[in-house]
Structure formats: structure tokens, C-alpha cells
Design a protein around this motif. Sequence first.
Motif, PDB file in Angstrom:
ATOM      1  N   ALA A 155      63.021  70.180  91.005  1.00  0.00           N
ATOM      2  CA  ALA A 155      62.382  69.035  90.341  1.00  0.00           C
ATOM      3  C   ALA A 155      63.343  68.376  89.356  1.00  0.00           C
ATOM      4  N   GLY A 156      64.203  69.159  88.727  1.00  0.00           N
ATOM      5  CA  GLY A 156      65.176  68.614  87.794  1.00  0.00           C
ATOM      6  C   GLY A 156      66.188  67.681  88.444  1.00  0.00           C
ATOM      7  N   ARG A 157      66.290  67.732  89.761  1.00  0.00           N
ATOM      8  CA  ARG A 157      67.236  66.871  90.486  1.00  0.00           C
ATOM      9  C   ARG A 157      66.589  65.605  91.029  1.00  0.00           C
ATOM     10  N   LEU A 158      65.293  65.430  90.802  1.00  0.00           N
ATOM     11  CA  LEU A 158      64.587  64.261  91.352  1.00  0.00           C
ATOM     12  C   LEU A 158      65.050  62.943  90.755  1.00  0.00           C
ATOM     13  N   MET A 159      65.473  62.932  89.517  1.00  0.00           N
ATOM     14  CA  MET A 159      65.815  61.685  88.839  1.00  0.00           C
ATOM     15  C   MET A 159      67.212  61.158  89.158  1.00  0.00           C
ATOM     16  N   THR A 160      68.033  61.957  89.804  1.00  0.00           N
ATOM     17  CA  THR A 160      69.391  61.531  90.144  1.00  0.00           C
ATOM     18  C   THR A 160      69.436  61.154  91.621  1.00  0.00           C
ATOM     19  N   ALA A 161      69.880  59.942  91.907  1.00  0.00           N
ATOM     20  CA  ALA A 161      69.880  59.440  93.293  1.00  0.00           C
ATOM     21  C   ALA A 161      70.679  60.340  94.227  1.00  0.00           C
ATOM     22  N   LYS A 162      71.811  60.839  93.763  1.00  0.00           N
ATOM     23  CA  LYS A 162      72.674  61.668  94.610  1.00  0.00           C
ATOM     24  C   LYS A 162      72.002  62.971  95.032  1.00  0.00           C
ATOM     25  N   THR A 163      71.205  63.553  94.156  1.00  0.00           N
ATOM     26  CA  THR A 163      70.576  64.845  94.457  1.00  0.00           C
ATOM     27  C   THR A 163      69.106  64.711  94.870  1.00  0.00           C
ATOM     28  N   ARG A 164      68.587  63.483  94.906  1.00  0.00           N
ATOM     29  CA  ARG A 164      67.170  63.288  95.222  1.00  0.00           C
ATOM     30  C   ARG A 164      66.760  63.840  96.594  1.00  0.00           C
ATOM     31  N   PRO A 165      67.533  63.614  97.670  1.00  0.00           N
ATOM     32  CA  PRO A 165      67.102  64.176  98.973  1.00  0.00           C
ATOM     33  C   PRO A 165      66.961  65.699  98.936  1.00  0.00           C
ATOM     34  N   GLU A 166      67.917  66.369  98.310  1.00  0.00           N
ATOM     35  CA  GLU A 166      67.841  67.825  98.160  1.00  0.00           C
ATOM     36  C   GLU A 166      66.628  68.210  97.312  1.00  0.00           C
ATOM     37  N   ALA A 167      66.368  67.455  96.267  1.00  0.00           N
ATOM     38  CA  ALA A 167      65.235  67.735  95.385  1.00  0.00           C
ATOM     39  C   ALA A 167      63.912  67.571  96.118  1.00  0.00           C
ATOM     40  N   ILE A 168      63.790  66.530  96.910  1.00  0.00           N
ATOM     41  CA  ILE A 168      62.557  66.304  97.671  1.00  0.00           C
ATOM     42  C   ILE A 168      62.329  67.454  98.652  1.00  0.00           C
ATOM     43  N   TYR A 169      63.393  67.875  99.329  1.00  0.00           N
ATOM     44  CA  TYR A 169      63.332  69.017 100.248  1.00  0.00           C
ATOM     45  C   TYR A 169      62.792  70.248  99.522  1.00  0.00           C
ATOM     46  N   GLY A 170      63.404  70.597  98.395  1.00  0.00           N
ATOM     47  CA  GLY A 170      63.028  71.807  97.674  1.00  0.00           C
ATOM     48  C   GLY A 170      61.636  71.754  97.074  1.00  0.00           C
ATOM     49  N   VAL A 171      61.326  70.677  96.369  1.00  0.00           N
ATOM     50  CA  VAL A 171      60.018  70.552  95.728  1.00  0.00           C
ATOM     51  C   VAL A 171      58.913  70.524  96.783  1.00  0.00           C
ATOM     52  N   SER A 172      59.137  69.798  97.873  1.00  0.00           N
ATOM     53  CA  SER A 172      58.125  69.713  98.934  1.00  0.00           C
ATOM     54  C   SER A 172      57.828  71.081  99.537  1.00  0.00           C
ATOM     55  N   LEU A 173      58.882  71.846  99.840  1.00  0.00           N
ATOM     56  CA  LEU A 173      58.672  73.184 100.405  1.00  0.00           C
ATOM     57  C   LEU A 173      57.963  74.110  99.415  1.00  0.00           C
ATOM     58  N   CYS A 174      58.357  74.036  98.149  1.00  0.00           N
ATOM     59  CA  CYS A 174      57.727  74.882  97.125  1.00  0.00           C
ATOM     60  C   CYS A 174      56.241  74.543  96.970  1.00  0.00           C
ATOM     61  N   LEU A 175      55.926  73.244  96.919  1.00  0.00           N
ATOM     62  CA  LEU A 175      54.529  72.835  96.760  1.00  0.00           C
ATOM     63  C   LEU A 175      53.706  73.160  98.000  1.00  0.00           C
ATOM     64  N   LEU A 176      54.307  73.047  99.179  1.00  0.00           N
ATOM     65  CA  LEU A 176      53.610  73.426 100.413  1.00  0.00           C
ATOM     66  C   LEU A 176      53.269  74.913 100.403  1.00  0.00           C
ATOM     67  N   ALA A 177      54.218  75.749 100.005  1.00  0.00           N
ATOM     68  CA  ALA A 177      53.962  77.190  99.934  1.00  0.00           C
ATOM     69  C   ALA A 177      52.860  77.504  98.926  1.00  0.00           C
ATOM     70  N   LEU A 178      52.863  76.823  97.788  1.00  0.00           N
ATOM     71  CA  LEU A 178      51.806  77.021  96.794  1.00  0.00           C
ATOM     72  C   LEU A 178      50.459  76.575  97.354  1.00  0.00           C
ATOM     73  N   ALA A 179      50.434  75.438  98.041  1.00  0.00           N
ATOM     74  CA  ALA A 179      49.181  74.944  98.630  1.00  0.00           C
ATOM     75  C   ALA A 179      48.628  75.937  99.645  1.00  0.00           C
ATOM     76  N   ILE A 180      49.492  76.552 100.424  1.00  0.00           N
ATOM     77  CA  ILE A 180      49.050  77.562 101.400  1.00  0.00           C
ATOM     78  C   ILE A 180      48.450  78.754 100.672  1.00  0.00           C
ATOM     79  N   ARG A 181      49.083  79.192  99.593  1.00  0.00           N
ATOM     80  CA  ARG A 181      48.538  80.322  98.821  1.00  0.00           C
ATOM     81  C   ARG A 181      47.184  79.972  98.208  1.00  0.00           C
ATOM     82  N   ILE A 182      47.058  78.762  97.682  1.00  0.00           N
ATOM     83  CA  ILE A 182      45.779  78.343  97.078  1.00  0.00           C
ATOM     84  C   ILE A 182      44.694  78.261  98.151  1.00  0.00           C
ATOM     85  N   ALA A 183      45.023  77.705  99.301  1.00  0.00           N
ATOM     86  CA  ALA A 183      44.046  77.606 100.400  1.00  0.00           C
ATOM     87  C   ALA A 183      43.586  78.992 100.843  1.00  0.00           C
ATOM     88  N   ALA A 184      44.498  79.940 100.925  1.00  0.00           N
ATOM     89  CA  ALA A 184      44.133  81.308 101.307  1.00  0.00           C
ATOM     90  C   ALA A 184      43.259  81.960 100.243  1.00  0.00           C
TER      91      ALA A 184
END
Length: 191
Positions: A155-184
Motif C-alpha cells: 500500500a505504501g507504493r500506491l502513491m508512486t507511479a513507478k511502483t503503482r502496478p506492483e502495489a496494485i498487484y500486492g494490495v489486491s492479492l492481500c485483500l482478496l485473501a482477507l476477503a476469503i478468510r472473512i467469507a469462510a
Amino acid sequence: MLQRWPLLLGLIAGLGAIYLGLETGSGEADAWGRAARWTARIGLPIFLLTYAASALGRIWPGEITRTIWRNRRWWGLGFAACHTVHLYALIKALEASGEVRTIGSLIPGGIAYLLIFLMALTSSDAAMRVLGKNWKRLHTFGIHYVWFIFTAAYAGRLMTAKTRPEAIYGVSLCLLALAIRIAAWRKTRRS
């Protein structure tokens, strides 16, 4: 032996990421910097599979998810192996770049590594018996803390254009895993 392959996968993935970083980098600092970034990136999916293993088994019962759930200890050990390789690459990257980090910036990650190593050292039936309820407390707190560190780092890399794609990848996967745990968790509460 077959169930232990995630441990070998984590080690090979980490070492492979170091190799690729060193082969593609221009100069020592860049090469070790790439190795450090790529070992972290390759470790994230292994960690998140471990993090969501039991939830996946509860939400989508099937042979694959049951196998992942049953072998989550080995997935966790695979992540610990991969992230130990990452720690080595990170130390080498800091040495090569001459970058100095403050103690305050090292504490959150240091705690994460302490928890990773404690969870790896206690990933046995014998440790579960000896620690009793404290085993579950350690592993529950530890896995959520490591999840938080990964999420915050990306998430700390979201504000920098150069690292934004990597940040979106990481944050999205982390939030998806959390959503799966909450759903379970919600599914289990309703039952």
C-alpha cells in the motif's frame, strides 16, 4: 515426502528469484535490489496460499482445496524458506547500496521475521502439544501480522507511479485473501 514439496518450492522459488535478479541487474546494488524485490514478490503468493488455506477449504470444498488445507504447514514452511532467502537478498541489497535504515523502520519487519521464524520452529505436532493454547495464539497473531506487513508495504507504493502496478498487484492479492478468510468465517458462524 510428497506433502513436503511446498517447502522445496518455496526454497527454489526464492533462490530462482535471487538468480534472476543478479543476472538482470546492472551493477551490484541494482542486481541485489532486484533480487530483494523479486524474492518478496514470489513469496507473497506462497504466503497468501498459507494464509487462506483453511478458508479455501471451507468455502470451496474439493480435492485441491482439501489438499492445500491439509498441507498448509508445508506451505507455511515453504514461505518461511522463501522469505529467509528474501532476508538474505535484502541484507545484500542494503550493503551494496550503502543505504542506512533507521531502527524505527526496521522494527516492524524485524517483528515479522521473528514471528515467521517462531511459527516455522513451532510447526509440528509436538510443538502444538507443548504450547497448548499459546500455539494457536502465536500462529493466529503471527499470520495476521505478516499479512498486515505485506499489505502495508504494498500500500505504501500506491502513491508512486513507478511502483503503482506492483502495489496494485500486492494490495489486491492481500485483500482478496482477507476477503476469503472473512467469507469462510461468516459461513462458519452461520452454520
